[in-house]
Design a protein around this motif. Structure first.
Motif, PDB file in Angstrom:
ATOM      1  N   LEU A 152      -5.761   0.392   4.992  1.00  0.00           N
ATOM      2  CA  LEU A 152      -4.731  -0.572   5.388  1.00  0.00           C
ATOM      3  C   LEU A 152      -5.088  -1.253   6.710  1.00  0.00           C
ATOM      4  N   ALA A 193       0.135   3.994  -1.657  1.00  0.00           N
ATOM      5  CA  ALA A 193      -0.655   5.214  -1.887  1.00  0.00           C
ATOM      6  C   ALA A 193      -0.693   6.109  -0.653  1.00  0.00           C
ATOM      7  N   ASP A 240      -6.706  11.199   5.023  1.00  0.00           N
ATOM      8  CA  ASP A 240      -7.334  10.760   6.269  1.00  0.00           C
ATOM      9  C   ASP A 240      -8.706  11.388   6.472  1.00  0.00           C
ATOM     10  N   PRO A 242     -12.192   6.080   6.026  1.00  0.00           N
ATOM     11  CA  PRO A 242     -11.779   4.779   6.563  1.00  0.00           C
ATOM     12  C   PRO A 242     -10.273   4.593   6.349  1.00  0.00           C
ATOM     13  N   LYS A 294      -1.875  -1.698  12.402  1.00  0.00           N
ATOM     14  CA  LYS A 294      -2.483  -2.139  11.145  1.00  0.00           C
ATOM     15  C   LYS A 294      -2.170  -3.610  10.825  1.00  0.00           C
ATOM     16  N   LYS A 315       0.832  -1.208   0.000  1.00  0.00           N
ATOM     17  CA  LYS A 315       0.000   0.000   0.000  1.00  0.00           C
ATOM     18  C   LYS A 315       0.866   1.258   0.000  1.00  0.00           C
ATOM     19  N   PHE A 349       3.239   1.557   4.023  1.00  0.00           N
ATOM     20  CA  PHE A 349       4.216   2.637   3.961  1.00  0.00           C
ATOM     21  C   PHE A 349       3.953   3.561   5.135  1.00  0.00           C
ATOM     22  N   LYS A 382       2.596   1.896  13.456  1.00  0.00           N
ATOM     23  CA  LYS A 382       1.718   1.523  12.336  1.00  0.00           C
ATOM     24  C   LYS A 382       1.776   0.022  12.060  1.00  0.00           C
TER      25      LYS A 382
END
Ligand code: CTP
Length: 216
Positions: free
Chosen positions: A122, A88, A92, A119, A155, A86, A137, A151
């Motif tokens: 990730l 991109a 947020d 939403p 995630k 991910k 990322f 993160k």
């Protein structure tokens, strides 16, 4: 070779009215380099992208604009994917109200646009992960490693590419990048300044070392 790879690229655009949006400085170049590296290794690649870059040969490109459109496209390809990257830069927040006509100037000197949370795509992928190898990322301007580690946990990632977007030769719009790969076991790999395509190849070298059953 033979794996299904899902990549996201570019910055999302969140509509304000028919002619304006809120965007960010992501060019999409890192995500496109990742898609090219994957297809060169024989993977079947889906690239969900907001960027206006030429489609890499042999890659299934799905064009989207907003975070919600990206979410739909990513979820549609997620179950079949073996590796998900991910790259991109997802907004947020989005405007709560999208005007259906162009917003005209008013007499006041200021204009307020109210935003609401998007939403976290990730995080959703992490919470419904089965056997996918999930790479996120982290685009940061400060406290890079601390935020990147947070993160990974939040995630449920298998790897994160941590990126100080303010460093010369790194981040948005550049041809090169300077990144660190961090893993849930605390290990890390620091790369020097490299062309984005070379970073992409290092990324897949690292993934293949950790992917169960993959040829190294
Ligand atoms: N991401 C996502 N959906 C969002 C926000 C981020 O899927 N709504 C993904 C990005 O594609 C990236 C990772 O989460 O792989 C981290 O994005 P980043 O912008 O660095 O951080 P955020 O999670 O948004 O956190 P913060 O803005 O607090 O730094």
């Amino acid at each position: 070779n033979g794996k299904r790879v899902l990549v996201t690229a570019g910055g999302t655009r969140e509509a304000i009215d028919p002619v304006r949006y809120i965007g960010n400085r992501s060019s999409g170049k890192m995500g496109y380099a990742i898609a090219e590296a994957a297809v060169a290794r024989g993977a079947a690649v889906t690239l969900v992208s907001t960027a206006a870059l030429p489609s890499p040969a042999g890659v299934n490109v799905v064009k989207v604009e907003s975070a919600e459109e990206m979410r739909q496209a990513v979820l549609a390809a997620y179950d079949a994917a073996d590796i998900v990257v991910k790259a991109a830069a997802v907004a947020d927040y989005r405007p709560t109200i999208v005007a259906d006509k162009k917003i005209k100037k008013a007499a006041e000197d200021s204009l307020t646009i109210v935003l609401q949370r998007n939403p976290d795509i990730l995080q959703e992928l992490g919470s419904r992960k089965k056997s996918q190898f999930l790479v996120g990322f982290a685009a940061e301007t400060h406290d890079l490693e601390a935020y990147a580690k947070e993160k990974i946990a939040k995630k449920n990632l298998d790897m994160i590419v941590a990126n100080d977007v303010t460093a010369a030769g790194a981040g948005f719009g550049t041809e090169t990048n300077i990144v660190k790969f961090l893993f849930p076991d605390g290990s890390k790999t620091e790369l020097s300044c490299l062309p984005k395509r070379a970073v992409a190849d290092k990324l897949f070298d690292a993934v293949l070392q950790r992917l169960p059953g993959a040829a190294k």
